[in-house]
Design an enzyme around this catalytic site. Sequence first.
Site, PDB file in Angstrom:
ATOM      1  N   ASP A  39       0.931  -0.975   0.011  1.00 18.80           N
ATOM      2  CA  ASP A  39      -0.008  -0.023  -0.092  1.00 18.80           C
ATOM      3  C   ASP A  39       0.991   1.192  -0.026  1.00 18.80           C
ATOM      4  OD1 ASP A  39      -2.465   1.692   0.347  1.00 18.80           O
ATOM      5  OD2 ASP A  39      -1.485   1.916   2.413  1.00 18.80           O
ATOM      6  N   ASP A  41      -0.375   4.971   0.875  1.00 19.44           N
ATOM      7  CA  ASP A  41      -0.551   5.945   1.956  1.00 19.44           C
ATOM      8  C   ASP A  41      -0.507   5.432   3.335  1.00 19.44           C
ATOM      9  OD1 ASP A  41      -1.111   8.423   0.376  1.00 19.44           O
ATOM     10  OD2 ASP A  41      -2.824   7.567  -0.476  1.00 19.44           O
TER      11      ASP A  41
END
Length: 246
Positions: A39, A41
Amino acid sequence: MEIDLMHSTTGRPPTDTRDVLAADLAAGREIEIGGVLSDMDGTLVDSVPAVEEAWRILASEFGVPMLTIGSHGLTVQAVVTAFGIPADDRRRAEDRLTEIESRDGQLLDPLPGVPELIASLPTSRWGIVTSAARPVARARFGATRLPFPTFLVTGDDVVTGKPAPEPFAKGLQELRHRGCDGPVIALEDTIAGLRSAHAAGCLAVGVVGTFSRDELAPHAHLVVPSLEAMRVRPEGDRLRVRSTPG
């Protein structure tokens, strides 16, 4: 630095290969994998404050209440729906949120351990799987000045975003196309992301930050306090990975 293992207190033996690998990592033993998906953020980039500021701007402009932390890890479409914005205004809100989040001048830093981890990963052996729209992902990750991976799977590339398995399933497919076989680690800071990674068949590693250790643990094979705990070294067409105490 503590490393939590899924099912570590149940007394049950590991039930699949991922459980065995997670147990080895938790014990400080090195494991062999084919690649890494991550991922963006809150996992690689310290962008949660920027995300929440964008939400505040959108909430103010559309006259809706601010979202809760539980909405992190969702696509722009899911975020706008979570705001409760009327259906007739959602497309305009989606475009506006994308515009806000991809604006120039953002000052974003990589999270602890991220530059070292990325430097250790061959570009063909890892990719980003993010709920952000593609222009947002490129602007936000580019603001860190970290080297881009070979590919990004973004919210624009999927029909059903996290927590559905499609985002990480697409990431796995991209790695397989590049000759990566064997287990794949997925790094995630949100519950939605871990559920997606787990369902897609990844070894789901939760990274504390956006959510607490206790919140992440039920959805992860392993939880680490930060990516400073992860060490990767290439060996032929495989990656050797271990977790380390702080």
